[in-house]
Design a protein around this motif. Structure first.
Motif, PDB file in Angstrom:
ATOM      1  N   TRP A   1      45.843  42.443  39.693  1.00  0.00           N
ATOM      2  CA  TRP A   1      45.262  41.347  38.917  1.00  0.00           C
ATOM      3  C   TRP A   1      43.763  41.313  39.156  1.00  0.00           C
ATOM      4  O   TRP A   1      43.285  41.002  40.226  1.00  0.00           O
ATOM      5  N   ASP A   2      43.013  41.666  38.157  1.00  0.00           N
ATOM      6  CA  ASP A   2      41.564  41.582  38.200  1.00  0.00           C
ATOM      7  C   ASP A   2      41.140  40.519  37.190  1.00  0.00           C
ATOM      8  O   ASP A   2      41.491  40.611  36.016  1.00  0.00           O
ATOM      9  N   LEU A   3      40.409  39.543  37.671  1.00  0.00           N
ATOM     10  CA  LEU A   3      39.939  38.490  36.790  1.00  0.00           C
ATOM     11  C   LEU A   3      38.440  38.629  36.586  1.00  0.00           C
ATOM     12  O   LEU A   3      37.699  38.885  37.523  1.00  0.00           O
ATOM     13  N   ASN A   4      38.028  38.461  35.375  1.00  0.00           N
ATOM     14  CA  ASN A   4      36.618  38.485  35.043  1.00  0.00           C
ATOM     15  C   ASN A   4      36.346  37.290  34.145  1.00  0.00           C
ATOM     16  O   ASN A   4      36.773  37.259  32.999  1.00  0.00           O
ATOM     17  N   ILE A   5      35.643  36.327  34.689  1.00  0.00           N
ATOM     18  CA  ILE A   5      35.347  35.120  33.930  1.00  0.00           C
ATOM     19  C   ILE A   5      33.854  35.119  33.629  1.00  0.00           C
ATOM     20  O   ILE A   5      33.028  35.182  34.530  1.00  0.00           O
ATOM     21  N   ASP A   6      33.537  35.070  32.372  1.00  0.00           N
ATOM     22  CA  ASP A   6      32.147  35.125  31.946  1.00  0.00           C
ATOM     23  C   ASP A   6      31.898  33.993  30.965  1.00  0.00           C
ATOM     24  O   ASP A   6      32.576  33.874  29.957  1.00  0.00           O
ATOM     25  N   SER A   7      30.932  33.168  31.271  1.00  0.00           N
ATOM     26  CA  SER A   7      30.644  32.050  30.387  1.00  0.00           C
ATOM     27  C   SER A   7      29.349  32.277  29.607  1.00  0.00           C
ATOM     28  O   SER A   7      28.753  31.334  29.104  1.00  0.00           O
ATOM     29  N   THR A   8      28.932  33.518  29.511  1.00  0.00           N
ATOM     30  CA  THR A   8      27.700  33.824  28.796  1.00  0.00           C
ATOM     31  C   THR A   8      27.860  33.562  27.314  1.00  0.00           C
ATOM     32  O   THR A   8      28.850  33.942  26.708  1.00  0.00           O
TER      33      THR A   8
END
Length: 83
Positions: free
Chosen positions: A36-43
């Motif tokens: 499980w790799d999470l990548n959260i980007d709010s750009t």
């Protein structure tokens, strides 16, 4: 062929495919087969509407420099008119 598609659509509507996917995912996770790799980007990147090629609202008028009242007027033949 219509029967297979009808069955597929029915299972899609009633959530059967989602339940199958969830169960398979849970089993694979329990056996450590999933990383499980999470990548959260709010750009948020927004371009101006004209940068994307959008047309401007209103009529398409070209901006022309206004003639000053003191400048000499030229006639169609190219001769200067008397002021």
């Amino acid at each position: 062929m219509g029967r297979a598609y009808d069955l597929f659509r029915r299972w899609q509507r009633d959530g059967t495919w989602q339940r199958i996917f969830t169960q398979l995912q849970a089993r694979a996770d329990a056996k450590d087969l999933i990383t499980w790799d999470l990548n959260i980007d709010s750009t948020v990147c927004r371009a101006h509407q004209h940068a994307a090629g959008a047309r401007k609202r209103g009529s398409c008028k070209r901006s022309r420099p206004a003639a000053s009242p003191s400048s000499p007027t030229t006639t169609a033949s190219g001769a200067r008119a008397a002021a």
